[in-house]
Design a protein around this motif. Structure first.
Motif, mmCIF file in Angstrom:
data_model
loop_
_atom_site.group_PDB
_atom_site.id
_atom_site.type_symbol
_atom_site.label_atom_id
_atom_site.label_comp_id
_atom_site.label_asym_id
_atom_site.label_seq_id
_atom_site.Cartn_x
_atom_site.Cartn_y
_atom_site.Cartn_z
ATOM 1 N N GLU A 1 -0.362 16.658 11.456
ATOM 2 C CA GLU A 1 -0.699 16.341 12.924
ATOM 3 C C GLU A 1 -0.695 17.806 13.773
ATOM 4 O O GLU A 1 0.309 18.506 13.425
ATOM 5 C CB GLU A 1 0.066 15.372 13.479
ATOM 6 N N TYR A 2 -1.376 17.480 14.727
ATOM 7 C CA TYR A 2 -1.306 18.633 15.804
ATOM 8 C C TYR A 2 -0.138 18.461 16.781
ATOM 9 O O TYR A 2 0.056 17.366 17.192
ATOM 10 C CB TYR A 2 -2.563 19.053 16.653
ATOM 11 N N ALA A 3 0.781 19.447 17.031
ATOM 12 C CA ALA A 3 1.774 19.415 18.167
ATOM 13 C C ALA A 3 1.857 20.560 18.931
ATOM 14 O O ALA A 3 1.488 21.578 18.565
ATOM 15 C CB ALA A 3 2.985 19.141 17.561
ATOM 16 N N THR A 4 1.827 20.322 20.323
ATOM 17 C CA THR A 4 1.880 21.382 21.297
ATOM 18 C C THR A 4 3.150 21.891 21.770
ATOM 19 O O THR A 4 4.096 21.173 21.913
ATOM 20 C CB THR A 4 1.268 20.995 22.504
ATOM 21 N N VAL A 5 3.289 23.442 21.025
ATOM 22 C CA VAL A 5 4.612 23.756 21.397
ATOM 23 C C VAL A 5 4.265 25.241 22.250
ATOM 24 O O VAL A 5 3.635 26.060 21.834
ATOM 25 C CB VAL A 5 5.246 24.505 19.776
ATOM 26 N N SER B 1 -1.030 24.500 20.280
ATOM 27 C CA SER B 1 -1.204 23.405 19.183
ATOM 28 C C SER B 1 -0.930 23.994 17.911
ATOM 29 O O SER B 1 -1.814 25.062 17.495
ATOM 30 C CB SER B 1 -2.621 22.863 19.023
ATOM 31 N N LYS B 2 0.021 23.428 17.240
ATOM 32 C CA LYS B 2 0.373 23.804 15.780
ATOM 33 C C LYS B 2 0.277 22.829 14.880
ATOM 34 O O LYS B 2 0.586 21.665 15.320
ATOM 35 C CB LYS B 2 1.783 24.615 15.979
ATOM 36 N N LEU B 3 0.122 23.052 13.499
ATOM 37 C CA LEU B 3 0.090 21.828 12.355
ATOM 38 C C LEU B 3 1.491 21.733 12.254
ATOM 39 O O LEU B 3 2.360 22.532 11.997
ATOM 40 C CB LEU B 3 -0.764 22.354 11.415
ATOM 41 N N VAL B 4 1.876 20.399 12.149
ATOM 42 C CA VAL B 4 3.210 20.009 11.692
ATOM 43 C C VAL B 4 2.842 18.821 10.608
ATOM 44 O O VAL B 4 2.245 17.856 10.774
ATOM 45 C CB VAL B 4 3.851 19.268 12.930
#
Length: 397
Positions: free
Chosen positions: A88-92, A96-99
């Motif tokens: 899933e994508y998470a915004t850090v 946006s990064k894949l988690v």
């Protein structure tokens, strides 16, 4: 290119003249702007439901979808629509990064006894999803599916998805009873059952609901004798629940087709000409209410039987014969290449006489050749002419 006198390749099959005329002489605008396109789509779905035994599934929430492309668009789309993507994508910090999602591996069991059935494992692994566990129950290509082993693995390993091929075209293999038995095991364990029926639907009786098939994959270019233009898929209610959970949204995704009819806007520009041709072909060949289907199946059986009897009288050997003759598909006959020649040499001689057969693939690439007598090619006169040419060439050795 020069047109052959007898083209008997196991797909794409010869498109009849009345469909060629329809393709050529009809202008098709935007399918989204003309109700006739959606009408053609729905007509094809309704016709196919009863033809392939999918009628009960509709009442349970199942449906048929028709995609632009050919059979492979459905095969790949089916895998990606039901197998969960593990990230899933998470915004850090605004990026946006894949988690990776944690959880149980998604288990897939492939069951086969031919090029395509055994090759399903390569397709699944080709997705390169790190959350997959894949096992295979592969049988020798000249032996029946090991149903007992497949059922044992389904019950003990509890896969999420099982794949099979009904008619494995490169060896002319029909796995009807194996599909039925494996399908029952899948139903008993609440496992999704994914079956390629591209080379059998329309040529032999198929029972989607009776065989507990959750994703049934058809193509337009085999027994239906259209251009390779449509991927047709039956989707059960159980499969739709998994598809909604996965929520895959690529070009080959199934999910956009579930509810598009409410808006009347297709997920992408529909191939209206192919839908129109499919609608005409279903009515012409199988009858308005599929009243001609039994006769179509009988024609395929008779042509196949004639073909095999002629081939054996020539001294040639069938791939399936003797105690395994029941595994011959009415849509295609696989023949062992004579020991005193090669497929390349035989193919060249046939082509000089205007006859085109099909070779094979994988382990049987140079060991077999195939006569495709499905759809328009399930024609006694055409097959007889081609076999006359084959017999003449064989007798000259």
């Amino acid at each position: 290119m020069d047109q052959p006198k007898a083209s008997l390749v196991p797909g794409p099959t010869v498109v009849p003249k009345y469909l060629l005329d329809r393709y050529t002489n009809t202008f098709y605008g935007s399918g989204d702007l003309h109700k006739e396109c959606l009408d053609a789509y729905n007509s094809c779905c309704t016709h196919l439901e009863s033809l392939i035994g999918f009628q009960p599934a509709k009442a349970q929430g199942g449906s048929i979808i028709i995609m632009s492309g050919e059979g492979m668009v459905g095969l790949w789309g089916g895998l990606k629509s039901v197998i969960p993507w593990p990230f899933e994508y998470a915004t850090v910090d605004g990026v946006s990064k894949l988690v990776e999602n944690e959880g149980r591996k998604y288990r897939v069991l492939t069951v086969g006894n031919g090029v395509y059935g055994c090759g399903m494992r390569e397709m699944v692994e080709g997705l390169r999803y790190p959350n997959l566990e894949v096992r295979a129950v592969d049988s020798p290509w000249d032996k029946p599916v090991d149903v007992a082993r497949a059922v044992e693995v389904i019950r003990d390993w509890q896969p999420d998805l099982v794949t099979m091929v009904h008619c494995d075209t490169p060896t002319g293999t029909l796995n009807s009873e194996a599909v039925r038995l494996v399908g029952q095991a899948c139903a008993d364990t609440d496992t999704l059952f994914y079956v390629d029926i591209v080379s059998s639907a329309g040529a032999v009786p198929v029972d989607i609901s009776g065989w507990n098939i959750d994703i049934g994959l058809l193509g337009s270019q085999k027994a239906f004798s259209l251009e390779p233009s449509l991927g047709i898929v039956t989707v059960s209610a159980k499969a739709w629940r998994q598809i909604e959970k996965v929520n895959y949204g690529g070009y080959d995704a199934f999910l956009p087709f579930k509810s598009f009819q409410k808006s009347g806007v297709f997920p992408y520009t529909p191939l209206w000409s192919a839908l129109d041709a499919m609608q005409l072909q279903l009515k012409t060949v199988y009858g308005t209410h599929n009243e001609l289907a039994t006769g179509v199946y009988k024609r395929h059986e008779e042509v196949a039987q004639y073909c095999r009897e002629r081939v054996k009288k020539m001294g040639l050997k069938l791939w399936w014969d003797g105690q395994h003759a029941e595994f011959n598909s009415p849509s295609v006959t696989a023949i062992r290449v004579p020991e005193d020649t090669t497929w390349e040499e035989l193919d060249q001689k046939l082509r000089k006489e205007g006859v085109i057969f099909g070779g094979s693939y994988g382990e049987t690439a140079n060991a077999l050749f195939r006569i495709g007598h499905m759809g328009t090619q399930a024609d006694m006169k055409t097959v007889a002419y081609a076999l006359d040419v084959l017999e003449k060439i064989i007798s000259q050795k």
